[in-house]
Design a protein around this motif. Structure first.
Motif, PDB file in Angstrom:
ATOM      1  N   HIS A  78       3.872 -94.539 -14.207  1.00  0.00           N
ATOM      2  CA  HIS A  78       3.780 -95.297 -12.902  1.00  0.00           C
ATOM      3  C   HIS A  78       3.863 -94.655 -11.488  1.00  0.00           C
ATOM      4  O   HIS A  78       2.844 -94.590 -10.537  1.00  0.00           O
ATOM      5  CB  HIS A  78       5.007 -96.404 -13.015  1.00  0.00           C
ATOM      6  N   ASP A  79       4.714 -93.645 -11.519  1.00  0.00           N
ATOM      7  CA  ASP A  79       4.926 -92.981 -10.236  1.00  0.00           C
ATOM      8  C   ASP A  79       3.762 -92.017 -10.026  1.00  0.00           C
ATOM      9  O   ASP A  79       3.221 -91.910  -8.914  1.00  0.00           O
ATOM     10  CB  ASP A  79       6.239 -92.212 -10.416  1.00  0.00           C
ATOM     11  N   TRP A  80       3.494 -91.332 -11.176  1.00  0.00           N
ATOM     12  CA  TRP A  80       2.215 -90.255 -10.907  1.00  0.00           C
ATOM     13  C   TRP A  80       0.834 -90.973 -10.540  1.00  0.00           C
ATOM     14  O   TRP A  80       0.201 -90.722  -9.458  1.00  0.00           O
ATOM     15  CB  TRP A  80       2.050 -89.492 -12.108  1.00  0.00           C
ATOM     16  N   LYS A  81       0.712 -92.324 -11.190  1.00  0.00           N
ATOM     17  CA  LYS A  81      -0.775 -92.841 -11.095  1.00  0.00           C
ATOM     18  C   LYS A  81      -0.625 -93.484  -9.557  1.00  0.00           C
ATOM     19  O   LYS A  81      -1.448 -93.453  -8.681  1.00  0.00           O
ATOM     20  CB  LYS A  81      -0.892 -93.843 -11.964  1.00  0.00           C
ATOM     21  N   GLN A  82       0.622 -94.015  -9.132  1.00  0.00           N
ATOM     22  CA  GLN A  82       0.607 -94.780  -7.793  1.00  0.00           C
ATOM     23  C   GLN A  82       0.572 -93.599  -6.706  1.00  0.00           C
ATOM     24  O   GLN A  82      -0.319 -93.987  -5.669  1.00  0.00           O
ATOM     25  CB  GLN A  82       2.018 -95.368  -7.726  1.00  0.00           C
ATOM     26  N   SER A  85      -3.200 -92.413  -6.680  1.00  0.00           N
ATOM     27  CA  SER A  85      -4.105 -93.148  -6.246  1.00  0.00           C
ATOM     28  C   SER A  85      -4.118 -93.395  -4.763  1.00  0.00           C
ATOM     29  O   SER A  85      -5.200 -93.492  -4.236  1.00  0.00           O
ATOM     30  CB  SER A  85      -3.787 -94.744  -6.825  1.00  0.00           C
ATOM     31  N   HIS A  86      -2.921 -93.364  -4.203  1.00  0.00           N
ATOM     32  CA  HIS A  86      -2.616 -93.611  -2.701  1.00  0.00           C
ATOM     33  C   HIS A  86      -3.179 -92.503  -2.090  1.00  0.00           C
ATOM     34  O   HIS A  86      -4.140 -92.680  -1.215  1.00  0.00           O
ATOM     35  CB  HIS A  86      -1.135 -93.554  -2.533  1.00  0.00           C
ATOM     36  N   VAL A  92     -10.849 -90.537   0.131  1.00  0.00           N
ATOM     37  CA  VAL A  92     -11.816 -91.309   0.379  1.00  0.00           C
ATOM     38  C   VAL A  92     -12.272 -91.915   1.741  1.00  0.00           C
ATOM     39  O   VAL A  92     -13.119 -91.811   2.326  1.00  0.00           O
ATOM     40  CB  VAL A  92     -11.919 -92.484  -0.923  1.00  0.00           C
ATOM     41  N   ASN A  93     -11.376 -92.275   2.339  1.00  0.00           N
ATOM     42  CA  ASN A  93     -11.199 -92.952   3.675  1.00  0.00           C
ATOM     43  C   ASN A  93     -11.646 -91.731   4.497  1.00  0.00           C
ATOM     44  O   ASN A  93     -12.380 -91.857   5.489  1.00  0.00           O
ATOM     45  CB  ASN A  93     -10.171 -93.574   4.009  1.00  0.00           C
ATOM     46  N   ASP A 107     -10.179-102.170  -5.269  1.00  0.00           N
ATOM     47  CA  ASP A 107     -10.188-101.423  -6.724  1.00  0.00           C
ATOM     48  C   ASP A 107      -9.219-100.412  -6.820  1.00  0.00           C
ATOM     49  O   ASP A 107      -9.071 -99.663  -6.026  1.00  0.00           O
ATOM     50  CB  ASP A 107     -11.716-101.081  -7.147  1.00  0.00           C
ATOM     51  N   PRO A 108      -8.522-100.516  -8.044  1.00  0.00           N
ATOM     52  CA  PRO A 108      -7.660 -99.469  -8.508  1.00  0.00           C
ATOM     53  C   PRO A 108      -8.256 -98.344  -8.636  1.00  0.00           C
ATOM     54  O   PRO A 108      -9.405 -98.136  -8.862  1.00  0.00           O
ATOM     55  CB  PRO A 108      -6.529 -99.890  -9.384  1.00  0.00           C
TER      56      PRO A 108
END
Length: 171
Positions: A78-82, A85-86, A92-93, A107-108
């Motif tokens: 959960h920590d790694w993916k969160q 992703s952030h 991307v931005n 979208d995740p």
């Protein structure tokens, strides 16, 4: 077939696979892979985990990981993916990757679920390392496992740094 009895208190190695949301090829971008490995390092340190090996494919991830305490895997993932992703969304931005123009911004990056296979013996660890290191070759992304930049195969083949400390725990 009888399963080998393993005491509940025994620690074991996790062979984990998880995918990008809708199998999008988010990890075809070097910067996204750098983010994923950086966040992996951070999460491993926080959870005191050992990475035995990994491979980042364009649309999924394989990881062999061990923790010194029970019941760490879900929180670690959960920590790694969160975190990853952030930071990928920040990239991307910042860079306006054209790949994401058709992707809704909310979208995740990752699928919620993951697959974990628990490993109790060194032979199975070797089998899973070989399987995941061959993944880029089977997908036609490289001719040899150690040629794939986003894998621990180079560490095993040549002792070269792969951006994540690789360590085999004692069984």
């Amino acid at each position: 077939m009888r399963r080998k009895h393993v005491p509940a208190e025994q620690l074991y190695i996790h062979f984990v696979t998880f995918s990008c949301y809708k199998r999008r090829q988010v990890l075809r971008f070097d910067q996204a892979n750098r983010v994923v490995l950086s966040c992996l390092n951070r999460s491993l340190q926080f959870f005191r985990g050992d990475c035995l090996g990994f491979v980042l494919m364009p649309d999924h991830v394989h990881l062999l990981v061990w923790f010194p305490e029970k019941n760490q895997l879900a929180d670690f993932l959960h920590d790694w993916k969160q975190q990853s992703s952030h930071f990928i969304k920040r990239q991307v931005n910042k860079h306006k990757w054209s790949f994401f123009k058709q992707v809704p911004p909310d979208d995740p990056i990752w699928q919620k679920r993951y697959y974990s296979f628990e490993i109790y013996d060194p032979d199975k660890v070797e089998e899973k390392l070989a399987y995941m290191h061959q993944n880029p070759v089977r997908a036609g992304l490289s001719d040899f496992p150690c040629d794939w930049k986003w894998s621990s195969a180079r560490w095993y083949e040549n002792g070269r740094s792969v951006g994540v400390p690789i360590r085999m725990p004692d069984f």
